[in-house]
Design an enzyme around this catalytic site. Structure first.
Site, PDB file in Angstrom:
ATOM      1  N   ARG A  52      49.435  62.751  32.595  1.00 48.31           N
ATOM      2  CA  ARG A  52      48.231  62.751  32.395  1.00 48.31           C
ATOM      3  C   ARG A  52      47.814  62.512  30.814  1.00 48.31           C
ATOM      4  NH1 ARG A  52      44.766  66.564  31.409  1.00 48.31           N
ATOM      5  NH2 ARG A  52      46.058  67.948  32.563  1.00 48.31           N
ATOM      6  N   TYR A 106      30.716  42.062  32.770  1.00 50.64           N
ATOM      7  CA  TYR A 106      31.107  42.611  34.015  1.00 50.64           C
ATOM      8  C   TYR A 106      30.189  43.553  34.751  1.00 50.64           C
ATOM      9  CZ  TYR A 106      34.137  45.060  37.764  1.00 50.64           C
ATOM     10  OH  TYR A 106      34.528  45.640  38.482  1.00 50.64           O
ATOM     11  N   ASP A 178      35.623  42.547  25.293  1.00 47.89           N
ATOM     12  CA  ASP A 178      36.291  42.690  26.597  1.00 47.89           C
ATOM     13  C   ASP A 178      37.053  41.407  26.657  1.00 47.89           C
ATOM     14  OD1 ASP A 178      37.369  42.455  29.273  1.00 47.89           O
ATOM     15  OD2 ASP A 178      35.951  43.562  30.084  1.00 47.89           O
ATOM     16  N   LYS A 203      44.169  42.382  35.827  1.00 48.75           N
ATOM     17  CA  LYS A 203      43.905  40.797  36.004  1.00 48.75           C
ATOM     18  C   LYS A 203      45.335  40.094  35.569  1.00 48.75           C
ATOM     19  CE  LYS A 203      39.914  41.950  37.639  1.00 48.75           C
ATOM     20  NZ  LYS A 203      39.634  43.264  37.446  1.00 48.75           N
TER      21      LYS A 203
HETATM   22  C1  PLP Z   1      35.913  41.331  32.539  1.00 46.59           C
HETATM   23  C2  PLP Z   1      36.361  42.595  33.455  1.00 46.59           C
HETATM   24  N1  PLP Z   1      36.102  43.723  32.789  1.00 46.59           N
HETATM   25  C3  PLP Z   1      36.633  44.987  33.257  1.00 46.59           C
HETATM   26  C4  PLP Z   1      36.784  44.896  34.632  1.00 46.59           C
HETATM   27  C5  PLP Z   1      37.120  46.230  35.319  1.00 46.59           C
HETATM   28  O1  PLP Z   1      38.540  46.247  35.589  1.00 46.59           O
HETATM   29  P1  PLP Z   1      38.997  47.086  36.570  1.00 46.59           P
HETATM   30  O2  PLP Z   1      38.698  46.750  37.802  1.00 46.59           O
HETATM   31  O3  PLP Z   1      40.506  47.063  36.429  1.00 46.59           O
HETATM   32  O4  PLP Z   1      38.607  48.538  36.259  1.00 46.59           O
HETATM   33  C6  PLP Z   1      36.696  43.790  35.483  1.00 46.59           C
HETATM   34  C7  PLP Z   1      36.957  43.635  36.885  1.00 46.59           C
HETATM   35  O5  PLP Z   1      36.909  42.804  37.583  1.00 46.59           O
HETATM   36  C8  PLP Z   1      36.606  42.601  34.830  1.00 46.59           C
HETATM   37  O6  PLP Z   1      36.348  41.459  35.342  1.00 46.59           O
END
Ligand code: PLP
Length: 386
Positions: A52, A106, A178, A203
């Site tokens: 953790r 997102y 992001d 991803k």
């Molecule tokens: C641009 C973006 N940021 C963050 C996330 C969140 O990621 P996770 O599903 O690994 O928590 C996603 C998920 O689709 C995303 O497309």
């Protein structure tokens, strides 16, 4: 063997970065240490390891590699992309602070910023990132963070960063990006003055649709603060996820370059089809951000979106007819996927709210994999004919 002293290319870093040189008798692949706790020295807390805490051997190795790939001082791997964004925000913001976020983000992040973060007494202002002086107008004395996503999920808009980073830094505000859609192969925001980079490592970084993980990159003191949040909020990754992430990273350069090429070919083909009303791909000269994308990105990415004539009903017929593309959420892996954001990432928004951010009903997001482009095009063609 002597140490390599020259600066390594991205693909070499993706394979060797942060790893000790294997010696006779050790595995060529990194060993997986699937232990949760580790034998400790007596009489000291130095060297205390616990899963953790994010300091297992597999976590530490992949963290070093990710920092090298993004060009940051340090990186921390967490159990998901949402875990990464949440813990980064917990480290940056306190009750009474103010967050300014692009409204083109997102869906899960949007929910975090519009429900959970305000519930902690932190004010949030959403900004249309293209509105002239929109960012500046939103700033307050208490603003601590500017957050945006580029390229934007799912519209593939590419945002300019130069003026934004000057604004953030002149006001002492942390600029957080992001960068999930780009991956470090196509874009490294730290080279453009960004303070903190976040990825859903689920991803492109992993690339095989088989782990959930996130990463935060930034300077050492900040990453230490995110680690403290990760420890108490319980967002650390499992060693096996770190091991798979490290293995996935080894091929990121070849994967993403192939995805860039495939997506470009498919976008060009789609833009000539009468059944398709609109193609969203920053590599097309017709894309509104094509010029910005050319200056900021090393590749236009593997994500594209299309809008079919016939909107929602046509989209559903099209999805049913596809044979190679899989109808599934998530993105960035070697298998091509298709999804309708109205039934996935943006399902909690009203049709009007979605339309305002450029996602009308029937908008289809394609995550292009590394299959042969001609097979993917043939699949889209036969689905359009039906
Ligand atoms: C641009 C973006 N940021 C963050 C996330 C969140 O990621 P996770 O599903 O690994 O928590 C996603 C998920 O689709 C995303 O497309």
């Amino acid at each position: 063997m002597a140490e390599v002293t020259r600066k390594l290319g991205l693909s070499t870093t993706a394979i060797h970065g942060g790893a000790p040189r294997p010696t006779p008798g050790t595995g060529v692949a990194s060993p997986l240490v699937q232990a949760v706790n580790y034998v400790q020295e007596t009489g000291t807390s130095e060297g205390l390891r616990y899963t953790r805490y994010g300091n297992t051997p597999n976590a530490e190795l992949v963290q070093r590699r990710l920092a090298q790939l993004e060009g940051s001082e340090a990186a921390l791997v967490l159990s998901s992309g949402m875990g990464a964004t949440s813990c980064a925000m917990l480290a940056l913001l306190r009750t009474g602070d103010h967050l300014v976020s692009s409204s083109w983000i997102y869906g899960g992040t949007r929910k975090l910023f519009s429900e959970d973060i305000p519930g902690m007494g932190i004010e949030v202002t959403f900004v249309n990132p293209l509105e002239p002086r929109g960012w500046r107008k939103a700033l307050r004395k208490t603003t601590r963070v500017i957050f945006l996503e580029t390229p934007v999920n799912p519209t593939c808009r590419v945002l300019e960063l130069n003026s934004l980073q000057s604004l953030a830094h002149s006001e002492g505000i942390a600029l957080v990006v992001d960068s999930t859609f780009a991956s470090p192969v196509n874009f490294r925001p730290i080279e453009h003055g960004v303070d903190v980079v976040i990825h859903s490592a689920t991803k492109y970084l992993n690339g095989h649709h088989d782990i959930l993980a996130g990463v935060v990159c930034g300077n050492e003191p900040f990453i230490d603060e995110v680690r403290q949040k990760m420890m108490v909020w319980g967002q650390a990754p499992d060693p096996f996820a770190c091991w798979l992430l490290e293995r996935g990273l080894k091929t990121i350069d070849v994967r993403v370059k192939r995805q860039n090429e495939n997506a470009m070919e498919i976008a060009e083909w789609c833009s000539k089809r009468p059944e398709i009303a609109k193609v969203h791909y920053p590599g097309l000269p017709s894309h509104p951000d094509h010029e910005i994308a050319k200056t900021l990105l090393d590749g236009f990415g593997g994500m594209l979106a299309i809008e079919l004539k016939g909107a929602g009903p046509a989209a559903i017929r099209f999805i049913h007819a596809l044979k190679l593309f899989t109808y599934a959420a998530s993105l960035g892996g070697v298998d091509s996927l298709v999804i309708e954001p109205r039934y996935s990432s943006h399902e909690f928004m009203t049709p009007d709210e979605r339309a305002k951010i450029g996602i009308p009903d029937g908008f289809l997001r394609l995550s292009i994999g590394i299959e042969n482009a001609e097979d993917l095009i043939a699949d889209i063609e036969q689905a359009l004919q039906q």
